[in-house]
Design an enzyme around this catalytic site. Structure first.
Site, PDB file in Angstrom:
ATOM      1  N   HIS A   1     -46.492  46.826 -38.154  1.00 48.40           N
ATOM      2  CA  HIS A   1     -47.869  47.329 -38.118  1.00 48.40           C
ATOM      3  C   HIS A   1     -48.438  47.711 -39.478  1.00 48.40           C
ATOM      4  CE1 HIS A   1     -45.590  51.148 -38.008  1.00 48.40           C
ATOM      5  NE2 HIS A   1     -46.645  51.662 -38.614  1.00 48.40           N
TER       6      HIS A   1
HETATM    7  C1  UD1 Z   1     -51.075  54.852 -38.477  1.00 44.69           C
HETATM    8  C2  UD1 Z   1     -50.632  55.435 -39.816  1.00 44.69           C
HETATM    9  C3  UD1 Z   1     -49.303  54.826 -40.216  1.00 44.69           C
HETATM   10  C4  UD1 Z   1     -48.288  54.972 -39.115  1.00 44.69           C
HETATM   11  C5  UD1 Z   1     -48.823  54.439 -37.807  1.00 44.69           C
HETATM   12  C6  UD1 Z   1     -47.847  54.761 -36.709  1.00 44.69           C
HETATM   13  C7  UD1 Z   1     -52.400  56.067 -41.405  1.00 44.69           C
HETATM   14  C8  UD1 Z   1     -53.113  55.676 -42.639  1.00 44.69           C
HETATM   15  N1  UD1 Z   1     -51.603  55.129 -40.873  1.00 44.69           N
HETATM   16  O1  UD1 Z   1     -51.296  53.456 -38.682  1.00 44.69           O
HETATM   17  O2  UD1 Z   1     -48.814  55.487 -41.372  1.00 44.69           O
HETATM   18  O3  UD1 Z   1     -47.112  54.289 -39.474  1.00 44.69           O
HETATM   19  O4  UD1 Z   1     -50.081  55.066 -37.501  1.00 44.69           O
HETATM   20  O5  UD1 Z   1     -48.012  53.973 -35.586  1.00 44.69           O
HETATM   21  O6  UD1 Z   1     -52.559  57.167 -40.935  1.00 44.69           O
HETATM   22  N2  UD1 Z   1     -55.535  51.535 -32.248  1.00 44.69           N
HETATM   23  C9  UD1 Z   1     -55.727  51.408 -30.889  1.00 44.69           C
HETATM   24  N3  UD1 Z   1     -55.279  52.415 -30.090  1.00 44.69           N
HETATM   25  C10 UD1 Z   1     -54.669  53.537 -30.558  1.00 44.69           C
HETATM   26  C11 UD1 Z   1     -54.498  53.655 -31.944  1.00 44.69           C
HETATM   27  C12 UD1 Z   1     -54.931  52.649 -32.784  1.00 44.69           C
HETATM   28  O7  UD1 Z   1     -56.268  50.421 -30.402  1.00 44.69           O
HETATM   29  O8  UD1 Z   1     -54.281  54.404 -29.744  1.00 44.69           O
HETATM   30  C13 UD1 Z   1     -55.967  50.405 -33.124  1.00 44.69           C
HETATM   31  C14 UD1 Z   1     -57.395  50.506 -33.607  1.00 44.69           C
HETATM   32  O9  UD1 Z   1     -57.899  49.216 -33.667  1.00 44.69           O
HETATM   33  C15 UD1 Z   1     -57.228  51.053 -35.016  1.00 44.69           C
HETATM   34  C16 UD1 Z   1     -55.919  50.435 -35.462  1.00 44.69           C
HETATM   35  O10 UD1 Z   1     -55.127  50.387 -34.277  1.00 44.69           O
HETATM   36  O11 UD1 Z   1     -58.283  50.710 -35.855  1.00 44.69           O
HETATM   37  C17 UD1 Z   1     -55.209  51.221 -36.530  1.00 44.69           C
HETATM   38  O12 UD1 Z   1     -55.015  52.579 -36.153  1.00 44.69           O
HETATM   39  P1  UD1 Z   1     -54.851  53.718 -37.283  1.00 44.69           P
HETATM   40  O13 UD1 Z   1     -54.485  55.005 -36.656  1.00 44.69           O
HETATM   41  O14 UD1 Z   1     -56.018  53.723 -38.190  1.00 44.69           O
HETATM   42  O15 UD1 Z   1     -53.665  53.192 -38.174  1.00 44.69           O
HETATM   43  P2  UD1 Z   1     -52.255  52.634 -37.722  1.00 44.69           P
HETATM   44  O16 UD1 Z   1     -52.137  51.234 -38.156  1.00 44.69           O
HETATM   45  O17 UD1 Z   1     -52.016  52.993 -36.297  1.00 44.69           O
HETATM   46  N1  UDP Z   2     -41.650  53.673 -30.937  1.00 48.19           N
HETATM   47  C1  UDP Z   2     -41.848  53.725 -29.563  1.00 48.19           C
HETATM   48  N2  UDP Z   2     -42.350  52.624 -28.931  1.00 48.19           N
HETATM   49  C2  UDP Z   2     -42.646  51.473 -29.576  1.00 48.19           C
HETATM   50  C3  UDP Z   2     -42.453  51.422 -30.983  1.00 48.19           C
HETATM   51  C4  UDP Z   2     -41.960  52.540 -31.630  1.00 48.19           C
HETATM   52  O1  UDP Z   2     -41.553  54.761 -28.942  1.00 48.19           O
HETATM   53  O2  UDP Z   2     -43.081  50.501 -28.937  1.00 48.19           O
HETATM   54  C5  UDP Z   2     -41.140  54.879 -31.638  1.00 48.19           C
HETATM   55  C6  UDP Z   2     -39.930  54.658 -32.507  1.00 48.19           C
HETATM   56  O3  UDP Z   2     -38.728  54.775 -31.767  1.00 48.19           O
HETATM   57  C7  UDP Z   2     -40.067  55.769 -33.526  1.00 48.19           C
HETATM   58  C8  UDP Z   2     -41.567  55.863 -33.716  1.00 48.19           C
HETATM   59  O4  UDP Z   2     -42.144  55.279 -32.555  1.00 48.19           O
HETATM   60  O5  UDP Z   2     -39.576  56.998 -32.996  1.00 48.19           O
HETATM   61  C9  UDP Z   2     -41.998  55.142 -34.956  1.00 48.19           C
HETATM   62  O6  UDP Z   2     -43.384  55.118 -35.045  1.00 48.19           O
HETATM   63  P1  UDP Z   2     -44.194  54.014 -35.848  1.00 48.19           P
HETATM   64  O7  UDP Z   2     -43.321  52.865 -36.166  1.00 48.19           O
HETATM   65  O8  UDP Z   2     -45.442  53.784 -35.098  1.00 48.19           O
HETATM   66  O9  UDP Z   2     -44.615  54.811 -37.161  1.00 48.19           O
HETATM   67  P2  UDP Z   2     -43.934  55.015 -38.588  1.00 48.19           P
HETATM   68  O10 UDP Z   2     -42.593  55.621 -38.376  1.00 48.19           O
HETATM   69  O11 UDP Z   2     -43.908  53.692 -39.270  1.00 48.19           O
HETATM   70  O12 UDP Z   2     -44.877  55.922 -39.300  1.00 48.19           O
END
Ligand code: UD1
Ligand code: UDP
Length: 363
Positions: free
Chosen positions: A202
């Protein structure tokens, strides 16, 4: 009475906050408030974790949702400020490195409310990652810094942070893993017999450039010829794949599914022959579980997962299938569990936080 206000917003935050909330709930004289910024809001990116981790429902939901970095950060600042002014907590606890973390730390510190950062000190050295900026800013304005590994302490000291602000508590994410491993259960779908590869991706660097994403998906399809690939797709990645019109190969070996709950994902992670990821937390979880992990990034802020663990960085997509084949051939690596990744980090945070707040009151 000591009033601790926690701010969470995104999937990894919930997993890190749960053990700290639990540890503080068992202490006398502590009142807790939980604020959910709403950065993540889909049921399978948020609610499912509250339920499976046994977390209390948020006391306040800011509902900030998705947006640009500026919009999301600003919405948390605007939403949180009146909450902090009305509730006047003794400390605000923030977790990890997402936009909600940095914005909450900023809102609190501008109001002169002490900030505690859980998972402080991690550095990838790559400022092109939004998380790296969030880490640097959050640590710079936090009053007490809880590190997961000694490299965190070293990074903070190098940046001139005073030693008496730093507490090496260990890894709170591993607390949740240890507690819930006995409850982990595979999802009903996909059906898997034998070995398989688990994938999550992601990071914007991997997903946001259509040509790069296509190359990466081709590499995953090549890995799927070696062993079935299960890929629970983060909503960011899903949106990019939809836009690019990507279709999985017809042989069904690359299984694209919705994001999984914590217990389902943990079960798949524990038994995987190999994990391919760009997640921060999953590099740590595979290290603890002893599962080989290829991290599709040029840097990591979690070097202990390489030196002590099972993690390897893969810098170019073209070499991914070869690296995956080699990892699948290798016997499982003997790994050391990093120090204080022992299920007690949340308790250490609670003790150190309350001792520190007690000293501040007495001063
Ligand atoms: C965010 C964090 C990243 C983290 C990740 C964990 C920042 C800058 N990034 O990235 O560090 O590793 O979360 O998963 O804070 N969206 C949905 N539904 C949701 C959430 C998001 O559809 O419930 C979609 C939307 O299109 C949104 C995109 O995902 O624009 C990105 O979401 P965002 O929270 O901005 O960043 P992540 O890529 O999730
Ligand atoms: N995770 C989950 N379901 C998924 C993918 C990840 O429960 O489908 C959990 C994973 O085990 C870990 C956390 O989400 O505990 C990691 O989050 P993510 O990769 O979104 O964020 P990051 O750690 O990169 O910030």
């Amino acid at each position: 009475m000591i009033h601790v206000l926690h701010v969470v917003g995104a999937r990894p935050n919930f997993i890190k906050a749960a053990p700290v909330l639990r540890a503080l709930a068992s202490r006398k004289g502590v009142r807790q408030t939980l604020v959910h910024t709403g950065q993540h809001y889909d049921v399978n990116m948020s609610d499912v974790f509250f339920r499976q981790l046994g977390m209390p429902a948020p006391d306040v939901s800011l509902g900030v949702g998705s947006g640009s970095h500026a919009a999301q950060t600003a919405a948390v600042l605007l939403g949180l400020e009146p909450v902090l002014l009305a509730r006047r907590p003794d400390v605000v606890v923030v977790y990890g490195d997402v936009n909600s973390t940095m914005a909450a730390a900023l809102a609190a510190s501008k109001l002169r409310i002490p900030v505690a950062h859980v998972e402080a000190g991690l550095r990838s050295g790559d400022r092109a990652m939004p998380e790296e900026l969030n880490r640097i800013i959050t640590d710079a304005i936090s009053d007490i810094l809880f590190t997961p590994s000694p490299d965190g302490d070293a990074n903070l000291l190098r940046e001139g942070v005073s030693k008496n602000k730093i507490r090496f508590v260990g890894n709170v994410m591993i607390d949740t893993l240890i507690r819930l491993l006995p409850s982990a259960r595979r999802p009903a779908e996909p059906k898997l017999d034998g070995r398989y590869v688990l994938v999550t991706l992601h990071r914007p660097a991997n997903t946001d450039e259509p040509a790069a994403l296509k190359t990466l998906m081709r590499a995953l399809a090549a890995i799927a010829k070696l062993a079935p690939v299960v890929f629970p797709i983060h909503p960011r990645t899903r949106a990019r794949l939809n836009k690019a019109g990507f279709k999985a190969p017809a042989d069904g070996r690359l299984k694209l599914i919705e994001p999984l709950g914590y217990l389902e994902f943990l079960a798949l992670q524990k038994d995987a022959a190999l994990v391919v990821t760009d997640s921060g937390g999953i590099q740590e979880e595979t290290t603890y579980l002893g599962v080989p992990c290829l991290t599709v990034r040029t840097t990591t802020e979690r070097p202990v997962t390489i030196t002590a663990g099972t993690n390897k960085l893969v810098r170019d997509y073209a070499s991914l299938p070869r690296e995956a084949a080699a990892a699948l051939r290798r016997a499982k690596k003997i790994r050391r569990t990093p120090k204080r990744w022992d299920g007690k980090a949340g308790t250490r945070v609670a003790s150190a936080l309350l001792a520190w707040l007690g000293q501040r009151r007495a001063a």
